[in-house]
Design an enzyme around this catalytic site. Structure first.
Site, PDB file in Angstrom:
ATOM      1  N   HIS A 249       0.718  -1.184  -0.198  1.00  0.00           N
ATOM      2  CA  HIS A 249       0.147   0.191  -0.001  1.00  0.00           C
ATOM      3  C   HIS A 249       0.920   1.052  -0.013  1.00  0.00           C
ATOM      4  CE1 HIS A 249      -0.187  -1.832   4.249  1.00  0.00           C
ATOM      5  NE2 HIS A 249       0.774  -0.796   4.291  1.00  0.00           N
ATOM      6  N   HIS A 250       2.202   0.977   0.100  1.00  0.00           N
ATOM      7  CA  HIS A 250       3.009   2.220  -0.091  1.00  0.00           C
ATOM      8  C   HIS A 250       3.272   2.698  -1.637  1.00  0.00           C
ATOM      9  CE1 HIS A 250       3.906   1.284   3.824  1.00  0.00           C
ATOM     10  NE2 HIS A 250       4.692   2.610   4.055  1.00  0.00           N
TER      11      HIS A 250
END
Length: 343
Positions: A249-250
């Site tokens: 999710h980065h």
């Protein structure tokens, strides 16, 4: 108003939202000063709590009243005591202590990013010079040292899913834990599989904490360390299991898929991928607020990150050269576990 429609927005609702920063600050101060530890043995007045916390009596009284206003303490005249349940989550000696999670979620790192969320929205990504993708970012040392209560249940779930390792002809099970942080995912596998050897990959400053965790968990003799960036550090291999936790999710879906493809190349044919991430479920944001609020943090804290829907993670895994993943979840835990075989 229909039954499935939220109440209309009003001033009281906005005031509650705006006061959240004060509530967070009060909670953080109580944890940092160990106010709850000072009351663990029973009621005490502000002077006694101040002495136990090495703090100013007047300042302590203001803080105690604020904690009581939030329902974390109770008052009886000049005496303060823990509210029901506070001992189990806010006293540092209790096994279910949640103060470390408070220190992470209420850290200056997150606040420095989220207070510039408007700028990040205009920019399409972080405007922070030091952010979650910066090499040697010291937040990740705190994350590795403190972990969260969500971590160990997920690590146990992964171990139950993968172990015992089915190939009994080999005397070694090789595990790569990417952006390992605390290392609990790989080390939990090692504690349940005597043949496991774990290679932990992260920034050098983080691996100092990871190595200490390996010693504390009794697996240091089977722990190995790869310092560097997960996108270009030498991976060695091949591995039987690769763990990619709390990092997808980065990144954008394209960059996350590239990372997963790199991990596929480090796995044996038939080897297992374990991907762990926070995801949205495709429903209304109001029905599942945690991932959407976390996604706002990712926008403020990374160049292209956000919380992706679970379908996007499934597509990333298959596009990277793996089978369609199996999804595993735990009640009241925002982390999602996907396992897949390298094709």
């Amino acid at each position: 108003m229909t039954q499935d429609r939220a109440p209309a927005v009003d001033r009281r609702q906005l005031l509650t939202m705006m006061s959240a920063v004060r509530r967070t600050g009060v909670l953080r101060a109580g944890v940092d000063l160990k106010v709850f530890d000072a009351l663990a043995d029973g009621p005490a007045d502000a002077d006694a709590v101040a002495a136990a916390c090495a703090a100013d009596p007047r300042g302590t009284r203001v803080l105690l009243n604020a904690l009581a206003a939030m329902g974390l303490l109770e008052t009886d005249g000049d005496l303060y005591s823990l509210a029901p349940g506070a001992d189990s989550v806010l006293v540092s000696t209790h096994p279910e202590y949640y103060g470390d999670a408070v220190r992470l979620a209420a850290s200056d790192y997150e606040w420095d990013a989220i207070k510039r969320l408007g700028d990040a929205v205009r920019n399409g990504g972080t405007v922070m010079e030091m952010n979650a993708e910066t090499p040697s970012y010291t937040f990740w040392e705190d994350f590795a040292a403190l972990g969260t209560l969500n971590t160990q249940p997920v690590a146990d779930l992964v171990a139950g899913e993968l172990l015992p390792w089915p190939d009994l002809t080999r005397d070694e099970v090789r595990i790569l834990d990417v952006a390992c942080g605390h290392g609990f995912y790989g080390y939990t596998l090692a504690r349940n599989e005597p043949r496991a050897q774990v290679w932990s990959l992260d920034w050098p400053n983080v691996l100092t904490v990871t190595e200490a965790n390996a010693r504390r968990l009794g697996v240091h003799g089977r722990a190995h360390f790869i310092p560097g960036d997960m996108f270009d550090a030498p991976l060695d291999g091949p591995y039987d299991i690769v763990i990619v936790a709390n990092v997808l999710h980065h990144f954008s879906t394209e960059r996350a898929t590239g990372l997963l493809r790199r991990m596929a190349n480090a796995l044996r044919p038939g080897g297992k991928l374990v991907a762990i991430a926070i995801s949205t479920d495709g429903g209304r944001p109001a029905d599942d607020p945690v991932p959407h609020l976390f996604s706002a943090l990712m926008l403020a804290w990374t160049s292209e990150g956000q919380v992706h829907p679970i379908s996007a993670y499934e597509d990333m895994v298959t596009a990277a050269g793996f089978s369609r993943p199996k999804l595993r979840t735990l009640p009241h835990n925002p982390l999602r576990v996907l396992t897949a075989d390298r094709l």
